[in-house]
Design a protein around this motif. Structure first.
Motif, PDB file in Angstrom:
ATOM      1  N   ARG A 168       2.099   1.213   1.703  1.00  0.00           N
ATOM      2  CA  ARG A 168       1.252   1.472   0.557  1.00  0.00           C
ATOM      3  C   ARG A 168       2.187   0.714  -0.572  1.00  0.00           C
ATOM      4  O   ARG A 168       3.305   0.637  -0.515  1.00  0.00           O
ATOM      5  N   ASP A 228       3.786   2.090  -6.344  1.00  0.00           N
ATOM      6  CA  ASP A 228       3.455   2.971  -7.483  1.00  0.00           C
ATOM      7  C   ASP A 228       2.555   3.731  -6.807  1.00  0.00           C
ATOM      8  O   ASP A 228       1.869   4.763  -7.662  1.00  0.00           O
ATOM      9  N   GLU A 229       1.930   3.702  -5.446  1.00  0.00           N
ATOM     10  CA  GLU A 229       1.288   4.752  -4.959  1.00  0.00           C
ATOM     11  C   GLU A 229       2.062   5.960  -4.104  1.00  0.00           C
ATOM     12  O   GLU A 229       1.469   6.719  -3.705  1.00  0.00           O
ATOM     13  N   THR A 231       7.287   7.904  -9.143  1.00  0.00           N
ATOM     14  CA  THR A 231       6.851   7.064  -7.912  1.00  0.00           C
ATOM     15  C   THR A 231       7.970   6.062  -7.605  1.00  0.00           C
ATOM     16  O   THR A 231       8.981   6.117  -8.232  1.00  0.00           O
TER      17      THR A 231
END
Length: 153
Positions: free
Chosen positions: A68, A71-72, A130
């Motif tokens: 992913r 930032d996720e 994050t």
């Protein structure tokens, strides 16, 4: 306390966050760059893959990459997947609560009440940070250090 497994997992993910999108890294390359024992990193990356944080590709051009966008990925999720609950003691845990054998009053125990605050503080930082933020912070510190002749911030 963060174990070596958790620390090495975060270091490996930060390394992967520094790659260009679509690029992979070899496990041996990550281990060498981040000073992580390769055999231990193999096991950590398997756990991270099973948790959905990394993907692996075999064959030529293979390696590992983030599953992913950085930032996720929240650091709290990563640490919990590798090290378990964030609470320093079982009676302060939300997800793995375990009362102490020697505690006579759970509601007023000064150690438990303090450790709940510790758990909440750790959670507040890790659950709002994050992987992208952690990687940027490191890059900014390196840039600052390079501009200051190698002295830290």
């Amino acid at each position: 306390m963060l174990t070596n497994k958790g620390k090495y997992g975060l270091k490996a993910l930060a390394h992967l966050a520094g790659l260009e999108p679509g690029q992979t890294a070899s496990i041996a390359g990550i281990a060498a760059a981040e000073n992580i024992p390769k055999k231990f990193l193999d096991a950590i990356l398997l756990d991270l893959r099973n948790a959905g944080f990394v993907r692996s590709k075999k064959g030529p051009g293979g390696g590992v990459a983030l599953a992913r966008a950085p930032d996720e990925i929240r650091l709290g999720d990563v640490v919990r997947s590798l090290d378990g609950p964030l609470a320093p003691i079982g009676c302060a845990s939300r997800t793995a609560f375990r009362p102490c054998d020697d505690c006579s009053d759970l509601e007023t125990c000064p150690v438990r009440l303090t450790m709940v605050d510790v758990r909440d503080a750790i959670s507040r930082v890790l659950d709002t940070t994050t992987l992208a933020q952690m990687a940027r912070r490191s890059a900014n510190a390196r840039a600052w250090s390079a501009g200051q002749g190698g002295t830290g911030p």
